[in-house]
Motif scaffolding. Sequence first.
Motif, PDB file in Angstrom:
ATOM      1  N   LEU A   1       0.825  -1.210   0.000  1.00 26.63           N
ATOM      2  CA  LEU A   1       0.000   0.000   0.000  1.00 26.63           C
ATOM      3  C   LEU A   1       0.859   1.260   0.000  1.00 26.63           C
ATOM      4  CD1 LEU A   1      -2.760  -1.055   2.571  1.00 26.63           C
ATOM      5  CD2 LEU A   1      -2.988  -0.889   0.090  1.00 26.63           C
ATOM      6  N   GLU A   2       1.969   1.216   0.736  1.00 27.08           N
ATOM      7  CA  GLU A   2       2.868   2.366   0.770  1.00 27.08           C
ATOM      8  C   GLU A   2       3.495   2.600  -0.601  1.00 27.08           C
ATOM      9  OE1 GLU A   2       4.672   5.656   1.952  1.00 27.08           O
ATOM     10  OE2 GLU A   2       3.233   4.496   3.154  1.00 27.08           O
ATOM     11  N   GLU A   3       3.848   1.513  -1.290  1.00 25.37           N
ATOM     12  CA  GLU A   3       4.399   1.642  -2.640  1.00 25.37           C
ATOM     13  C   GLU A   3       3.356   2.213  -3.592  1.00 25.37           C
ATOM     14  OE1 GLU A   3       7.151   1.352  -5.801  1.00 25.37           O
ATOM     15  OE2 GLU A   3       7.332   1.438  -3.621  1.00 25.37           O
ATOM     16  N   GLU A   4       2.112   1.772  -3.442  1.00 26.80           N
ATOM     17  CA  GLU A   4       1.039   2.327  -4.275  1.00 26.80           C
ATOM     18  C   GLU A   4       0.849   3.811  -3.996  1.00 26.80           C
ATOM     19  OE1 GLU A   4      -2.469   0.058  -3.601  1.00 26.80           O
ATOM     20  OE2 GLU A   4      -1.768  -1.708  -4.705  1.00 26.80           O
ATOM     21  N   ARG A   5       0.908   4.184  -2.704  1.00 26.67           N
ATOM     22  CA  ARG A   5       0.780   5.606  -2.352  1.00 26.67           C
ATOM     23  C   ARG A   5       1.939   6.414  -2.942  1.00 26.67           C
ATOM     24  NH1 ARG A   5      -1.223   3.596   2.664  1.00 26.67           N
ATOM     25  NH2 ARG A   5       0.886   3.538   3.516  1.00 26.67           N
ATOM     26  N   ARG A   6       3.163   5.836  -2.879  1.00 28.07           N
ATOM     27  CA  ARG A   6       4.329   6.536  -3.415  1.00 28.07           C
ATOM     28  C   ARG A   6       4.195   6.738  -4.930  1.00 28.07           C
ATOM     29  NH1 ARG A   6       8.738   5.618  -6.095  1.00 28.07           N
ATOM     30  NH2 ARG A   6       8.285   3.399  -6.314  1.00 28.07           N
ATOM     31  N   LEU A   7       3.778   5.681  -5.625  1.00 29.42           N
ATOM     32  CA  LEU A   7       3.602   5.792  -7.068  1.00 29.42           C
ATOM     33  C   LEU A   7       2.504   6.791  -7.415  1.00 29.42           C
ATOM     34  CD1 LEU A   7       3.884   2.017  -8.092  1.00 29.42           C
ATOM     35  CD2 LEU A   7       5.591   3.819  -8.431  1.00 29.42           C
ATOM     36  N   GLU A   8       1.433   6.788  -6.614  1.00 29.55           N
ATOM     37  CA  GLU A   8       0.346   7.739  -6.851  1.00 29.55           C
ATOM     38  C   GLU A   8       0.819   9.171  -6.628  1.00 29.55           C
ATOM     39  OE1 GLU A   8      -3.417   8.943  -8.015  1.00 29.55           O
ATOM     40  OE2 GLU A   8      -2.452   6.978  -8.159  1.00 29.55           O
ATOM     41  N   GLU A   9       1.650   9.372  -5.588  1.00 25.25           N
ATOM     42  CA  GLU A   9       2.198  10.706  -5.328  1.00 25.25           C
ATOM     43  C   GLU A   9       3.096  11.150  -6.474  1.00 25.25           C
ATOM     44  OE1 GLU A   9       4.150  10.420  -1.589  1.00 25.25           O
ATOM     45  OE2 GLU A   9       2.283  10.422  -0.424  1.00 25.25           O
ATOM     46  N   GLU A  10       3.894  10.203  -7.016  1.00 31.71           N
ATOM     47  CA  GLU A  10       4.746  10.543  -8.155  1.00 31.71           C
ATOM     48  C   GLU A  10       3.902  10.907  -9.368  1.00 31.71           C
ATOM     49  OE1 GLU A  10       7.396   7.333  -8.880  1.00 31.71           O
ATOM     50  OE2 GLU A  10       8.654   7.728  -7.115  1.00 31.71           O
ATOM     51  N   ARG A  11       2.818  10.140  -9.578  1.00 29.54           N
ATOM     52  CA  ARG A  11       1.938  10.430 -10.711  1.00 29.54           C
ATOM     53  C   ARG A  11       1.273  11.797 -10.557  1.00 29.54           C
ATOM     54  NH1 ARG A  11      -2.403   8.081 -11.519  1.00 29.54           N
ATOM     55  NH2 ARG A  11      -2.469   8.080 -13.779  1.00 29.54           N
ATOM     56  N   ASN A  12       0.985  12.166  -9.300  1.00 30.12           N
ATOM     57  CA  ASN A  12       0.287  13.422  -9.052  1.00 30.12           C
ATOM     58  C   ASN A  12       1.235  14.588  -8.825  1.00 30.12           C
ATOM     59  OD1 ASN A  12      -2.305  12.340  -9.271  1.00 30.12           O
ATOM     60  ND2 ASN A  12      -2.334  11.697  -7.132  1.00 30.12           N
ATOM     61  N   ALA A  13       2.551  14.332  -8.935  1.00 31.56           N
ATOM     62  CA  ALA A  13       3.521  15.404  -8.732  1.00 31.56           C
ATOM     63  C   ALA A  13       3.716  16.176 -10.041  1.00 31.56           C
ATOM     64  CB  ALA A  13       4.850  14.825  -8.255  1.00 31.56           C
ATOM     65  N   GLY A  14       4.130  17.415  -9.922  1.00 31.41           N
ATOM     66  CA  GLY A  14       4.475  18.217 -11.090  1.00 31.41           C
ATOM     67  C   GLY A  14       3.272  18.627 -11.927  1.00 31.41           C
ATOM     68  N   VAL A  15       3.582  19.063 -13.142  1.00 32.26           N
ATOM     69  CA  VAL A  15       2.544  19.594 -14.028  1.00 32.26           C
ATOM     70  C   VAL A  15       1.556  18.508 -14.441  1.00 32.26           C
ATOM     71  CG1 VAL A  15       2.129  20.680 -16.262  1.00 32.26           C
ATOM     72  CG2 VAL A  15       4.073  21.402 -14.879  1.00 32.26           C
ATOM     73  N   MET A  16       2.079  17.317 -14.816  1.00 33.83           N
ATOM     74  CA  MET A  16       1.184  16.253 -15.260  1.00 33.83           C
ATOM     75  C   MET A  16       0.290  15.789 -14.120  1.00 33.83           C
ATOM     76  SD  MET A  16       1.513  15.939 -18.395  1.00 33.83           S
ATOM     77  CE  MET A  16       0.473  14.501 -18.583  1.00 33.83           C
ATOM     78  N   GLY A  17       0.838  15.766 -12.900  1.00 36.62           N
ATOM     79  CA  GLY A  17       0.010  15.406 -11.755  1.00 36.62           C
ATOM     80  C   GLY A  17      -1.115  16.397 -11.547  1.00 36.62           C
ATOM     81  N   PHE A  18      -0.800  17.685 -11.737  1.00 38.88           N
ATOM     82  CA  PHE A  18      -1.845  18.715 -11.629  1.00 38.88           C
ATOM     83  C   PHE A  18      -2.944  18.485 -12.661  1.00 38.88           C
ATOM     84  CE2 PHE A  18      -3.434  22.698 -13.451  1.00 38.88           C
ATOM     85  CZ  PHE A  18      -4.129  23.199 -12.359  1.00 38.88           C
ATOM     86  N   PHE A  19      -2.536  18.169 -13.894  1.00 38.21           N
ATOM     87  CA  PHE A  19      -3.536  17.936 -14.948  1.00 38.21           C
ATOM     88  C   PHE A  19      -4.376  16.691 -14.649  1.00 38.21           C
ATOM     89  CE2 PHE A  19      -0.892  20.662 -17.818  1.00 38.21           C
ATOM     90  CZ  PHE A  19      -1.893  21.568 -18.115  1.00 38.21           C
ATOM     91  N   ARG A  20      -3.744  15.649 -14.098  1.00 40.32           N
ATOM     92  CA  ARG A  20      -4.515  14.440 -13.763  1.00 40.32           C
ATOM     93  C   ARG A  20      -5.578  14.753 -12.710  1.00 40.32           C
ATOM     94  NH1 ARG A  20       0.679  12.022 -14.117  1.00 40.32           N
ATOM     95  NH2 ARG A  20       0.844  10.610 -15.907  1.00 40.32           N
ATOM     96  N   ARG A  21      -5.162  15.483 -11.654  1.00 40.23           N
ATOM     97  CA  ARG A  21      -6.130  15.831 -10.598  1.00 40.23           C
ATOM     98  C   ARG A  21      -7.239  16.714 -11.137  1.00 40.23           C
ATOM     99  NH1 ARG A  21      -1.237  16.619  -7.956  1.00 40.23           N
ATOM    100  NH2 ARG A  21      -1.480  18.880  -8.029  1.00 40.23           N
ATOM    101  N   LEU A  22      -6.856  17.675 -11.987  1.00 34.52           N
ATOM    102  CA  LEU A  22      -7.862  18.580 -12.543  1.00 34.52           C
ATOM    103  C   LEU A  22      -8.829  17.833 -13.445  1.00 34.52           C
ATOM    104  CD1 LEU A  22      -8.893  21.454 -12.807  1.00 34.52           C
ATOM    105  CD2 LEU A  22      -7.268  21.810 -14.681  1.00 34.52           C
TER     106      LEU A  22
END
Length: 375
Positions: free
Chosen positions: A227-248
């Motif tokens: 679960l921690e690895e999944e959270r870490r990968l999710e945080e990486e996916r949601n980091a930066g500009v692309m992460g902002f676009f995914r959340r938006l």
Amino acid sequence: MKKIPVVLAGLFFFISSFLFAQTQADRDAKRRDIFVILDVSGSMDEDNKFTNVKTYLDQEIIDGLLKNGDDFTLVLFGTTAREQFTRTINSDSDKAALKADLRRLEPTDDFTDIGMAMEKTAEIIERQEKTETRRVILFITDGLNAPHPGSKYRGVNLSVDERFKSLGERISRGSWFLYIIGIGGQTAAQDIAGLIPGSELLTTDSDLIGTDISGRVSELEEEERRLEEERRLEEERNAGVMGFFRRLAGSLGISLPVLIAGFLILLLLLILLLVFFRKAFKTKELVITDEKETLIKQIPALGGLTLNCPAAVLPGIGDENSQVFRIQRSLFGINIQTMNPQAIAENSPYKKPGTHPLKGVIGLANGGLVRITVR
């Protein structure tokens, strides 16, 4: 050349510090506090139960679960509840000493005060509060709640008394894994498990068959790491500009490609608008020439210039009272407003009264030409 060893030494120090910090962080994250809450009432001496419990703690807990860096706390309860010891295990000799102390234990108490056992456990947990460790609690008993006559928990029902419920919640808040082992058919283990949210219950006989706590803890730790690895990968996916676009995109309920395409279109429109307004509001320089004279005039956005006037006279057109046309600038370009059609040549597009787009050359009725260049 002398700087190279210094740079290499600094780089080595930086990398070593980073690796040490990571190793220490990993070690702290995996540390465990092992709590054993052990019934030492006289009934535990029957059917070889206590001997089997000590063997179980020796092999299953100390050998199978306890690692260097872990803490081990032993709470004994019967007539009273007392903290026997809390130790940090750092070596095999520490484990050997712990085993020796456990082997010396004997079940000699006359009563079984479950309330005092829970109270002492909650007290120690709150006193030793640690956020960086996983606290594993093992509660072992073979009896029902049977406090001595002077106990405040004498004659109360475990399942309905609010004090027990409060103690259970306090223990649960400070625990990562709770295992309640009831030895035999008549125990308070089920009531205890019902009082402590998140606890797991195991009913077994005197030989403690099926109590694989180390395997269960390993499963939970593996699940936690996943679960921690999944959270870490999710945080990486949601980091930066692309992460902002995914959340938006998620908040708007549209796909990421659609959002990015829309954003790029808006960005292109914004760039075009910026270019347009920059050009539209930039001051232009007009070079106005007839056969006799050249005028150079600046004209701002939304500005205008009348020819002829005291500030801008072309002799080829006439004097300052011969105002033939006016140059007018708007956001969309430069226009010519005809003021005196009689002064314009018959074949000129500017002959007709009104406003005309600037085309560069104006033919005059007197045969002359006026050239206007924008720069």
